[in-house]
Scaffold this active site. Sequence first.
Site, PDB file in Angstrom:
ATOM      1  N   HIS A   1       0.834  -1.199   0.000  1.00  0.00           N
ATOM      2  CA  HIS A   1       0.000   0.000   0.000  1.00  0.00           C
ATOM      3  C   HIS A   1       0.877   1.261   0.000  1.00  0.00           C
ATOM      4  O   HIS A   1       0.733   2.130  -0.870  1.00  0.00           O
ATOM      5  CB  HIS A   1      -0.913  -0.014   1.236  1.00  0.00           C
ATOM      6  CG  HIS A   1      -1.814   1.173   1.363  1.00  0.00           C
ATOM      7  ND1 HIS A   1      -3.142   1.136   1.025  1.00  0.00           N
ATOM      8  CD2 HIS A   1      -1.575   2.442   1.791  1.00  0.00           C
ATOM      9  CE1 HIS A   1      -3.687   2.335   1.234  1.00  0.00           C
ATOM     10  NE2 HIS A   1      -2.745   3.145   1.696  1.00  0.00           N
ATOM     11  N   GLU A   2       1.793   1.355   0.959  1.00  0.00           N
ATOM     12  CA  GLU A   2       2.631   2.552   1.055  1.00  0.00           C
ATOM     13  C   GLU A   2       3.528   2.681  -0.175  1.00  0.00           C
ATOM     14  O   GLU A   2       3.825   3.781  -0.631  1.00  0.00           O
ATOM     15  CB  GLU A   2       3.456   2.535   2.350  1.00  0.00           C
ATOM     16  CG  GLU A   2       2.621   2.559   3.631  1.00  0.00           C
ATOM     17  CD  GLU A   2       1.607   3.699   3.705  1.00  0.00           C
ATOM     18  OE1 GLU A   2       1.871   4.775   3.135  1.00  0.00           O
ATOM     19  OE2 GLU A   2       0.534   3.487   4.307  1.00  0.00           O
TER      20      GLU A   2
ATOM     21  N   HIS B   1       1.787   4.643  -2.795  1.00  0.00           N
ATOM     22  CA  HIS B   1       1.926   6.086  -2.567  1.00  0.00           C
ATOM     23  C   HIS B   1       3.322   6.543  -2.999  1.00  0.00           C
ATOM     24  O   HIS B   1       3.486   7.584  -3.620  1.00  0.00           O
ATOM     25  CB  HIS B   1       1.738   6.413  -1.080  1.00  0.00           C
ATOM     26  CG  HIS B   1       0.320   6.345  -0.592  1.00  0.00           C
ATOM     27  ND1 HIS B   1      -0.679   7.111  -1.135  1.00  0.00           N
ATOM     28  CD2 HIS B   1      -0.262   5.622   0.414  1.00  0.00           C
ATOM     29  CE1 HIS B   1      -1.824   6.871  -0.475  1.00  0.00           C
ATOM     30  NE2 HIS B   1      -1.591   5.964   0.458  1.00  0.00           N
TER      31      HIS B   1
ATOM     32  N   GLU C   1      -4.667   7.937  -2.881  1.00  0.00           N
ATOM     33  CA  GLU C   1      -5.123   6.651  -2.346  1.00  0.00           C
ATOM     34  C   GLU C   1      -5.435   5.658  -3.473  1.00  0.00           C
ATOM     35  O   GLU C   1      -5.325   4.450  -3.293  1.00  0.00           O
ATOM     36  CB  GLU C   1      -6.345   6.872  -1.439  1.00  0.00           C
ATOM     37  CG  GLU C   1      -6.756   5.689  -0.590  1.00  0.00           C
ATOM     38  CD  GLU C   1      -5.783   5.353   0.545  1.00  0.00           C
ATOM     39  OE1 GLU C   1      -4.786   6.074   0.728  1.00  0.00           O
ATOM     40  OE2 GLU C   1      -6.028   4.351   1.225  1.00  0.00           O
TER      41      GLU C   1
HETATM   42 ZN    ZN Z   1      -3.026   5.251   1.898  1.00  0.00          ZN
END
Ligand code: ZN
Length: 501
Positions: free
Chosen positions: A265-266, A269, A295
């Site tokens: 997830h990170e 980003h 996101e």
């Molecule tokens: Zn996030």
Amino acid sequence: MEDKLQALKVRLGEISDLRKSASLLGWDQQTYMPPGGAAARAEQLATLQKTSHDWFTADEVGELLEALSSESAGWDYDMDEAALVRVTARDYEKARKVPSQLVAEFARVTALAYEAWNRARAQSNFSLFEPHLEKVVDLNVRLAEALGYEDHIYDPLLDQFEPEMKTARLATIFENLKTELLPFVQAISERTGAVDDSALHRTFEEQKQWGFGVQVIKDFGFDFDRGRQDKSVHPFTTSFSIGDVRLTTRVDPNYLPSALFGTLHECGHGLYEQGINSSLERTGLDDGASLGVHESQSRLWENLVGRSREFWSHYFPRLRQVFPDQLNDLDVETFYRAVNRVEPSFIRVEADEVTYNLHILLRFELENEMLEGKVKIADLPEAWNAKMQTYLGVVPPDDARGVLQDIHWSGGTLGYFPTYSLGNLISVQFFDKARVDIPSLPDQIAAGRFDELLSWLRENIHRYGRKYTPVELVKRVTGNDLTASNYVAYIKAKFSDIYGL
Ligand code: ZN
């Protein structure tokens, strides 16, 4: 005119330096700073934030923007310089509307609210937080009045995080999700026995978990010469320049998905930050188009890639080599189903892809009711639990696992939660388009190859930074407006297969 543009760039460059320095202090605070540094760090951060706000809202910036705005009307809309003037003027106008006294009051109220929330959550006692939340709501009402709005008091608060998104539009999207997802969640709830995820709760050595995650994000294309990963209590991503992007993650030795999917997830980003065009560096446009679009990138790599059958057909044999004792009795299909288990639960951050947006819907409705005075703050726990019963069919046993679970309100923020749902919706719209443009994408993922997908994201999304609004970007990339229908179709197809519906 060149002189004025140059003067604006110099000023924005200096403001960017202040803001990025504040980010570095914030990163350090959450990773390596000893507890004794907390008080001085709060002062340092406040000074940097106040200074950058003052520099940005100075009359001189307004005069430069005014002169450039009329001139730039004839420039090509897609030019970096045109975007710089357009986006900065919008930011400036908003920043100037907020009186510095209100900014200072936010800082004071939230410093105390955060402490109170921490205590209230530890003791599961909402009444300790209640008077602070009253003040936070009151401040947000005043902020909304200062920013101004036509239709709905929630509009200007939402607009801080998701430019141009409107409450009415969002309400329609959520209504759509509700109609489609509630019966679907109900159907899955009757078949929870169909998926067994007990293997994920075995003991997995921390260092090996870390190493596996790092290998996967290297394969994704995260550049460790322009970034790094460290540990923090709450995973996050920040950047100090396009060449220095920091990820953090946490490792739970007794639950494999925590570090694994947190890392992916990170990384999503981080790939966005690393992919911004260097021409936007130090302009203030070197960031994501909005929190929702940011996101969408994390969710795309975490869910659409990382929780797919293709992904695990490549990585499960590798993961099993790392953890033979824990995983030798499993096959790839069992593992794929385990990491996609659906269960209505109390905690948003642990929610699966199907139920996640219902947690956001509940917060969106309650935030609106608080701002409109339709729900008394004292009655909030009851209102929360009633909606949990309606949307998820479960009621939290205490307020710590209910109304007190999230940090956002204690930080003074209302209007932020919907960006999580928007991220989910946009991630599917983007991915659907990527699959059309790259017909062999599923095969590439099954071969552990992500270069073409990353290039596509860089070309269509990352490089633009904040040049386009989220509305413009979604339209440019997909040819369509933001919609829930791609997301609903994706969820129904994937989980009907897994749950045999
Ligand atoms: Zn996030």
